[in-house]
Design a protein around this motif. Structure first.
Motif, PDB file in Angstrom:
ATOM      1  N   PRO A  50      41.564  27.209  33.431  1.00  0.00           N
ATOM      2  CA  PRO A  50      40.458  26.241  33.465  1.00  0.00           C
ATOM      3  C   PRO A  50      39.218  26.721  34.199  1.00  0.00           C
ATOM      4  O   PRO A  50      38.095  26.402  33.792  1.00  0.00           O
ATOM      5  N   ASP A  51      39.381  27.474  35.295  1.00  0.00           N
ATOM      6  CA  ASP A  51      38.216  27.916  36.059  1.00  0.00           C
ATOM      7  C   ASP A  51      37.560  29.173  35.501  1.00  0.00           C
ATOM      8  O   ASP A  51      36.513  29.601  35.992  1.00  0.00           O
ATOM      9  N   GLN A  52      38.170  29.782  34.498  1.00  0.00           N
ATOM     10  CA  GLN A  52      37.578  30.943  33.826  1.00  0.00           C
ATOM     11  C   GLN A  52      37.692  30.750  32.319  1.00  0.00           C
ATOM     12  O   GLN A  52      38.011  31.678  31.579  1.00  0.00           O
ATOM     13  N   ALA A  53      37.369  29.542  31.884  1.00  0.00           N
ATOM     14  CA  ALA A  53      37.540  29.208  30.473  1.00  0.00           C
ATOM     15  C   ALA A  53      36.511  29.908  29.591  1.00  0.00           C
ATOM     16  O   ALA A  53      36.796  30.265  28.444  1.00  0.00           O
ATOM     17  N   VAL A  54      35.303  30.088  30.127  1.00  0.00           N
ATOM     18  CA  VAL A  54      34.205  30.675  29.353  1.00  0.00           C
ATOM     19  C   VAL A  54      33.448  31.664  30.234  1.00  0.00           C
ATOM     20  O   VAL A  54      33.110  31.349  31.381  1.00  0.00           O
ATOM     21  N   TYR A  55      33.183  32.844  29.690  1.00  0.00           N
ATOM     22  CA  TYR A  55      32.381  33.839  30.403  1.00  0.00           C
ATOM     23  C   TYR A  55      31.049  33.988  29.690  1.00  0.00           C
ATOM     24  O   TYR A  55      31.004  34.233  28.478  1.00  0.00           O
ATOM     25  N   ALA A  56      29.955  33.839  30.447  1.00  0.00           N
ATOM     26  CA  ALA A  56      28.616  33.938  29.872  1.00  0.00           C
ATOM     27  C   ALA A  56      27.852  35.102  30.489  1.00  0.00           C
ATOM     28  O   ALA A  56      27.980  35.374  31.693  1.00  0.00           O
ATOM     29  N   TYR A  57      27.055  35.758  29.648  1.00  0.00           N
ATOM     30  CA  TYR A  57      26.236  36.880  30.116  1.00  0.00           C
ATOM     31  C   TYR A  57      24.875  36.797  29.452  1.00  0.00           C
ATOM     32  O   TYR A  57      24.752  36.385  28.290  1.00  0.00           O
ATOM     33  N   GLY A  67      27.219  21.195  22.464  1.00  0.00           N
ATOM     34  CA  GLY A  67      27.855  19.896  22.651  1.00  0.00           C
ATOM     35  C   GLY A  67      28.816  19.846  23.817  1.00  0.00           C
ATOM     36  O   GLY A  67      29.551  18.856  23.969  1.00  0.00           O
ATOM     37  N   ALA A  68      28.846  20.872  24.656  1.00  0.00           N
ATOM     38  CA  ALA A  68      29.799  20.936  25.766  1.00  0.00           C
ATOM     39  C   ALA A  68      29.072  20.894  27.109  1.00  0.00           C
ATOM     40  O   ALA A  68      27.916  21.300  27.223  1.00  0.00           O
ATOM     41  N   LEU A  69      29.772  20.413  28.122  1.00  0.00           N
ATOM     42  CA  LEU A  69      29.261  20.437  29.495  1.00  0.00           C
ATOM     43  C   LEU A  69      30.098  21.424  30.293  1.00  0.00           C
ATOM     44  O   LEU A  69      31.327  21.289  30.382  1.00  0.00           O
ATOM     45  N   LEU A  70      29.434  22.414  30.880  1.00  0.00           N
ATOM     46  CA  LEU A  70      30.111  23.491  31.599  1.00  0.00           C
ATOM     47  C   LEU A  70      29.677  23.499  33.054  1.00  0.00           C
ATOM     48  O   LEU A  70      28.559  23.123  33.380  1.00  0.00           O
ATOM     49  N   GLU A  71      30.586  23.961  33.935  1.00  0.00           N
ATOM     50  CA  GLU A  71      30.284  24.060  35.362  1.00  0.00           C
ATOM     51  C   GLU A  71      30.512  25.483  35.845  1.00  0.00           C
ATOM     52  O   GLU A  71      31.568  26.075  35.609  1.00  0.00           O
ATOM     53  N   VAL A  72      29.523  26.040  36.536  1.00  0.00           N
ATOM     54  CA  VAL A  72      29.616  27.406  37.068  1.00  0.00           C
ATOM     55  C   VAL A  72      30.697  27.460  38.144  1.00  0.00           C
ATOM     56  O   VAL A  72      30.711  26.652  39.077  1.00  0.00           O
ATOM     57  N   ARG A  73      31.609  28.446  38.034  1.00  0.00           N
ATOM     58  CA  ARG A  73      32.733  28.538  38.978  1.00  0.00           C
ATOM     59  C   ARG A  73      32.781  29.837  39.765  1.00  0.00           C
ATOM     60  O   ARG A  73      33.091  29.841  40.944  1.00  0.00           O
ATOM     61  N   SER A  74      32.481  30.967  39.127  1.00  0.00           N
ATOM     62  CA  SER A  74      32.639  32.249  39.825  1.00  0.00           C
ATOM     63  C   SER A  74      31.943  33.359  39.059  1.00  0.00           C
ATOM     64  O   SER A  74      31.592  33.198  37.890  1.00  0.00           O
ATOM     65  N   PRO A  75      31.768  34.519  39.704  1.00  0.00           N
ATOM     66  CA  PRO A  75      31.193  35.680  39.016  1.00  0.00           C
ATOM     67  C   PRO A  75      32.274  36.474  38.296  1.00  0.00           C
ATOM     68  O   PRO A  75      33.467  36.298  38.564  1.00  0.00           O
ATOM     69  N   ARG A  76      31.862  37.333  37.426  1.00  0.00           N
ATOM     70  CA  ARG A  76      32.788  38.293  36.841  1.00  0.00           C
ATOM     71  C   ARG A  76      32.995  39.419  37.855  1.00  0.00           C
ATOM     72  O   ARG A  76      32.035  40.010  38.341  1.00  0.00           O
ATOM     73  N   ARG A  79      32.251  21.584  44.953  1.00  0.00           N
ATOM     74  CA  ARG A  79      32.559  22.104  43.624  1.00  0.00           C
ATOM     75  C   ARG A  79      32.827  23.603  43.720  1.00  0.00           C
ATOM     76  O   ARG A  79      31.922  24.422  43.582  1.00  0.00           O
ATOM     77  N   ARG A  80      34.052  23.952  43.976  1.00  0.00           N
ATOM     78  CA  ARG A  80      34.402  25.363  44.076  1.00  0.00           C
ATOM     79  C   ARG A  80      35.783  25.580  43.456  1.00  0.00           C
ATOM     80  O   ARG A  80      36.621  24.683  43.432  1.00  0.00           O
ATOM     81  N   SER A  81      35.995  26.769  42.998  1.00  0.00           N
ATOM     82  CA  SER A  81      37.301  27.157  42.484  1.00  0.00           C
ATOM     83  C   SER A  81      38.263  27.347  43.654  1.00  0.00           C
ATOM     84  O   SER A  81      37.872  27.815  44.729  1.00  0.00           O
ATOM     85  N   ALA A  82      39.528  27.001  43.462  1.00  0.00           N
ATOM     86  CA  ALA A  82      40.532  27.146  44.509  1.00  0.00           C
ATOM     87  C   ALA A  82      40.711  28.596  44.925  1.00  0.00           C
ATOM     88  O   ALA A  82      41.144  28.882  46.045  1.00  0.00           O
ATOM     89  N   LYS A  83      40.339  29.528  44.059  1.00  0.00           N
ATOM     90  CA  LYS A  83      40.512  30.954  44.397  1.00  0.00           C
ATOM     91  C   LYS A  83      39.674  31.353  45.601  1.00  0.00           C
ATOM     92  O   LYS A  83      40.021  32.283  46.314  1.00  0.00           O
ATOM     93  N   TRP A  84      38.555  30.642  45.830  1.00  0.00           N
ATOM     94  CA  TRP A  84      37.697  31.004  46.951  1.00  0.00           C
ATOM     95  C   TRP A  84      38.376  30.775  48.289  1.00  0.00           C
ATOM     96  O   TRP A  84      38.132  31.507  49.247  1.00  0.00           O
ATOM     97  N   ASP A  85      39.253  29.793  48.378  1.00  0.00           N
ATOM     98  CA  ASP A  85      39.977  29.565  49.629  1.00  0.00           C
ATOM     99  C   ASP A  85      40.891  30.746  49.930  1.00  0.00           C
ATOM    100  O   ASP A  85      41.022  31.166  51.087  1.00  0.00           O
TER     101      ASP A  85
END
Length: 204
Positions: free
Chosen positions: A52-59, A104-113, A190-196
């Motif tokens: 879920p936290d890396q569902a889409v990668y944009a560049y 048609g989608a709403l996306l939330e920024v979570r982390s860098p590649r 609003r942060r991904s759990a991986k950051w902890d």
């Protein structure tokens, strides 16, 4: 407001350096997107990719153009394994937790590649992991908050930008051990759990 240049998907295939789906190719027409990503897209290493936290990668297409000049070679849309190639929007300057309406989608920024060995093998460039990281143009992973469809030509609109955040480019430095940035990230709602886990690793 930015625009979707292309929507790219890839299937897992066996290559000389192991199974991978990094070879993303543009597809025609609108593509459905759900909480785990785009229809028709796969990930070989589900421990480090997807979810879920890396569902889409944009560049950004502008960043691909930058690297074309640096490397002296053509980089087609999808060449960096991105699902969305975008133009006219600052992907690396986006804040963690920022929300974008893409098609048609709403996306939330979570982390860098975070560049890895397979990315290096795919690009076949000497010292690529360090070089890519040093450029500060990592692109962004997104969580899907509202499902829908996305297609080439769709608009990209920033609909919510949190105050006092950390940019995608800064967050890559945090991943490599910048404790001050890590402390700012773990304070974000609003942060991904991986950051902890990253902050705990560095004692931040």
């Amino acid at each position: 407001m930015g625009i979707v240049v292309s929507v790219n998907v890839g299937r897992v295939r066996d290559v000389e350096w192991g199974p991978s789906a990094i070879d993303k190719r543009p597809v025609a027409g609108p593509v459905a997107i759900n909480e785990l990503g785009l229809d028709g897209d796969e990930q070989a290493d589900r421990r480090n990719h997807g979810g879920p936290d890396q569902a889409v990668y944009a560049y950004a297409r502008e960043d691909l153009d930058h690297f074309e000049g640096e490397l002296g070679r053509e980089l087609r849309d999808g060449r960096f394994g991105e699902n969305l190639t975008l133009r006219g929007v600052d992907v690396n300057g986006a804040l963690l937790g920022e929300r974008w309406r893409v098609g048609g989608a709403l996306l939330e920024v979570r982390s860098p590649r975070v560049p890895c060995g397979k990315f290096k093998a795919w690009l076949d460039e000497r010292g690529w992991v360090k070089r890519f990281a040093a450029e500060g143009r990592p692109g962004a992973y997104f969580r899907v908050l509202e499902t829908g469809t996305i297609g080439a030509g769709d608009s990209v609109e920033i609909v919510d930008r949190p105050d006092g955040g950390v940019t995608v480019a800064e967050s890559l430095r945090a991943y490599y051990g910048d404790r001050e940035l890590l402390r700012r990230i773990v304070a974000l709602e609003r942060r991904s759990a991986k950051w902890d886990a990253v902050a705990e690793h560095y004692g931040a």
